[in-house]
Design a protein around this motif. Sequence first.
Motif, PDB file in Angstrom:
ATOM      1  N   VAL A 144       4.906  -7.037   7.325  1.00 36.22           N
ATOM      2  CA  VAL A 144       5.463  -7.780   6.186  1.00 36.22           C
ATOM      3  C   VAL A 144       4.386  -7.998   5.125  1.00 36.22           C
ATOM      4  CG1 VAL A 144       6.455  -9.990   5.450  1.00 36.22           C
ATOM      5  CG2 VAL A 144       7.233  -8.916   7.579  1.00 36.22           C
ATOM      6  N   ILE A 145       3.188  -8.358   5.571  1.00 29.92           N
ATOM      7  CA  ILE A 145       2.084  -8.642   4.645  1.00 29.92           C
ATOM      8  C   ILE A 145       1.683  -7.397   3.857  1.00 29.92           C
ATOM      9  CG2 ILE A 145      -0.348  -9.333   4.504  1.00 29.92           C
ATOM     10  CD1 ILE A 145       0.223 -11.042   7.064  1.00 29.92           C
ATOM     11  N   THR A 146       1.466  -6.305   4.567  1.00 27.59           N
ATOM     12  CA  THR A 146       1.062  -5.076   3.871  1.00 27.59           C
ATOM     13  C   THR A 146       2.211  -4.512   3.049  1.00 27.59           C
ATOM     14  OG1 THR A 146       1.565  -3.772   5.855  1.00 27.59           O
ATOM     15  CG2 THR A 146      -0.713  -4.498   5.560  1.00 27.59           C
ATOM     16  N   GLY A 147       3.432  -4.715   3.522  1.00 31.02           N
ATOM     17  CA  GLY A 147       4.598  -4.260   2.768  1.00 31.02           C
ATOM     18  C   GLY A 147       4.748  -4.982   1.443  1.00 31.02           C
ATOM     19  N   ASP A 148       4.192  -6.195   1.360  1.00 30.24           N
ATOM     20  CA  ASP A 148       4.203  -6.939   0.105  1.00 30.24           C
ATOM     21  C   ASP A 148       3.033  -6.556  -0.798  1.00 30.24           C
ATOM     22  OD1 ASP A 148       6.503  -8.303   0.808  1.00 30.24           O
ATOM     23  OD2 ASP A 148       5.448 -10.080   1.556  1.00 30.24           O
ATOM     24  N   GLY A 149       2.233  -5.579  -0.353  1.00 32.22           N
ATOM     25  CA  GLY A 149       1.154  -5.067  -1.196  1.00 32.22           C
ATOM     26  C   GLY A 149      -0.181  -5.758  -1.034  1.00 32.22           C
TER      27      GLY A 149
END
Length: 427
Positions: free
Chosen positions: A180-185
């Motif tokens: 989720v964290i990396t998916g948010d950039g």
Amino acid sequence: MRQAMRFKTIAVVTGVMLLGAACGSSDNGGASAEGSSGGAGGGNAKAEPLKLGYVLPETGDLAYLGPPQIQAMKYAVSEINKSGGVLGSPIPAVVGGDEAGDQAIASQSADRVLNEGVDAVIGAAASGMSLAIIDKITGAGVVQCSGSNTAPTFTDYKDGGYYFRTAPSDALQGPVLADVITGDGHSKVAIVARADDYGKGLADATAKSLESSGASVVLNESYDPKATNFNATVAKVVAQKPDAVVVVAFEEGKQIIKGLMEKGLTPDKVGIYGADGLRSEDLPKLVNAKNPQALDGMKGTAPASADNPAFTKNLKAFAPDLEELQFAPQVYDCVNVIALAAEAAKSTDAASFKEQMVAVTKDGEKCNSFADCKKLLDAGKDIDYDGASGPLDFVDAGEPGKATIEVYSYKDGKLKTLDTREAAPVE
């Protein structure tokens, strides 16, 4: 947790069951049991009643998780008893104790529950509290099942085969939170976590997954959850200038988040993330009573339950004042798995029915209620109980081998579910 070696244990000596559980009354009268074997279940003779106890939070930081877990447990017992009970005998009134967020109190509560001659204990809610009582419970030859322990520690814990959980390990949740964290950039992440098995376990699982995906973990710091202020922890985060912050906490996390926001690390400027310990309808008001919307944009993950509106409706009809539902389905499933294992073993002796706890959750004919599963067992069939929280499919360690993880957020000062994602062990 589950070990390859199985131990033969002495039968638990049962005594007279206390009539009153710690929170409210039971639908059953004070049924009592005599004898020590737990019943062999042969012929038409009734087995000794299956006696349950609990150690769950009635006070302390996790007190908000007490009502859903206690009421879900009582609801499961009421449904089982409506179906004729376990091996022909109703489950007596459940005896309980408060874990209180205090290891000494949790231990005393476990002593009181065990002294009532129970066959199984539901709880504790917090991983740290379970670790304070697991040796006492499993060492007494009593089954322990938690609906909310997520620390990875339990998977390989040496418990003689008596400990189980229906909540997935944080080894499964951590990779989803990282995704989720990396998916948010975000790529420069600071993690602060409670200095206990829950906090460290989830922090490390998340950090490992973040780093494997190419993100940089600039801080992985644990803190004393009993501290009176968290200024030093907040200062360490601010000094790293992260673009995302993960807070693995219980209620004390509100102070950390508030401190971060006062230093300019607000959800509209950096990613603020939590986990199941912070998933609460009340968190926005706890962080900023005057402006709950200030937390809008914060995200987190938590073990999810299957989309089960029927269960939610029935539980709320059973307990109309219930507001929080977190981990209620998992505790409901704990009770049903224990009861079905006793039916499968034809015994309420924990030493016997612990051997069926894994088997009733997989590799059989599907069923999703005690009544329906019991009919299949009575017909001589193997069962696969799919619970209120979803398919359990226990691995040998006595825990779900895969999990559905909820991604939540806050919008307009209210808790929202954004998504659910399937998680399995990372090789």
